[in-house]
Scaffold this motif. Structure first.
Motif, short mmCIF file in Angstrom:
data_model
loop_
_atom_site.label_atom_id
_atom_site.label_comp_id
_atom_site.label_asym_id
_atom_site.label_seq_id
_atom_site.Cartn_x
_atom_site.Cartn_y
_atom_site.Cartn_z
N HIS A 1 0.86 -4.78 -1.59
CA HIS A 1 1.68 -4.17 -2.62
C HIS A 1 2.30 -2.88 -2.12
N ASP A 2 1.50 -2.01 -1.53
CA ASP A 2 1.93 -0.66 -1.15
C ASP A 2 2.54 -0.68 0.25
N LEU A 3 3.85 -0.45 0.30
CA LEU A 3 4.56 -0.52 1.57
C LEU A 3 5.09 0.83 2.03
N ALA A 4 4.76 1.89 1.29
CA ALA A 4 5.19 3.25 1.65
C ALA A 4 4.18 4.23 1.07
N HIS B 1 3.69 4.86 -2.69
CA HIS B 1 3.07 3.84 -3.52
C HIS B 1 1.59 4.10 -3.78
N TYR B 2 1.01 5.00 -3.01
CA TYR B 2 -0.40 5.34 -3.18
C TYR B 2 -0.50 6.44 -4.21
N VAL C 1 -2.56 -1.14 -15.33
CA VAL C 1 -1.18 -1.55 -15.10
C VAL C 1 -0.18 -0.67 -15.82
N PRO C 2 -0.36 -0.36 -17.12
CA PRO C 2 0.66 0.46 -17.79
C PRO C 2 0.88 1.82 -17.14
N GLN C 3 -0.21 2.50 -16.80
CA GLN C 3 -0.09 3.83 -16.19
C GLN C 3 0.58 3.75 -14.82
N TYR C 4 0.15 2.81 -13.99
CA TYR C 4 0.73 2.68 -12.64
C TYR C 4 2.19 2.25 -12.73
N SER C 5 2.49 1.35 -13.66
CA SER C 5 3.87 0.86 -13.79
C SER C 5 4.82 1.99 -14.14
N GLN C 6 4.36 2.95 -14.92
CA GLN C 6 5.20 4.10 -15.24
C GLN C 6 5.52 4.91 -13.99
N GLY D 1 -1.89 -3.09 -8.05
CA GLY D 1 -0.87 -3.81 -7.29
C GLY D 1 -1.17 -5.30 -7.22
N LYS D 2 -2.42 -5.64 -7.01
CA LYS D 2 -2.83 -7.05 -6.99
C LYS D 2 -2.51 -7.72 -8.32
N ILE D 3 -2.84 -7.06 -9.40
CA ILE D 3 -2.59 -7.61 -10.73
C ILE D 3 -1.10 -7.79 -10.96
#
Length: 133
Positions: A62-65, A68-69, A77-82, A123-125
């Motif tokens: 998922h994390d390519l830069a 992204h961490y 998911v909601p918090q990370y998606s924001q 990211g997996k989810i």
């Protein structure tokens, strides 16, 4: 065993190698299969365009830069998606969306077999939900 000329597998990962991924995923596919390794969205797109067939197997990070961490990856998911809405660099989720929009939906075919080796739990989810939707 099927012997197809165009058979290939795609490994999306910005940093790790196949051996390291095999060690934490405990999946021998990482060492036994031949892989085309791509490190970012651009290379992912180029790999798909350069083959006449879709990969048989795709392994996603998922994390390519570095951006992204984010600690929100442990908060759901909601918090990370924001947070992800403001990313400048594309993630593995963007790669999945590209594959679906450009290849799968127009051909009305299902996603190839896949693994998600990202260490980012949200990211997996996110990737899994996008593929299953």
């Amino acid at each position: 065993m099927e012997n197809r000329i165009n058979k290939w597998n795609l490994f999306l990962e910005d940093v790790r190698d196949l051996e390291t991924t095999h060690q934490y995923m405990r999946n021998s596919d990482y060492l036994l299969k031949e892989w085309v390794i791509v490190r970012n969205f651009r290379e992912f797109v180029e790999a798909l365009k350069s083959h006449s067939e879709l990969p048989d197997l795709i392994s996603y990070d998922h994390d390519l830069a570095d951006e992204h961490y984010d600690v929100s990856m442990y908060h759901g998911v909601p918090q990370y998606s924001q947070v992800a809405e403001n990313f400048r660099e594309k993630t593995g989720l963007d790669c999945v969306r590209y594959l679906i929009q450009e290849y799968l939906e127009p051909r009305k075919i299902r996603h190839p077999d896949y693994l998600i080796h990202s260490m980012n739990p949200v990211g997996k989810i996110r990737i899994s939900q996008e593929i299953r939707d």
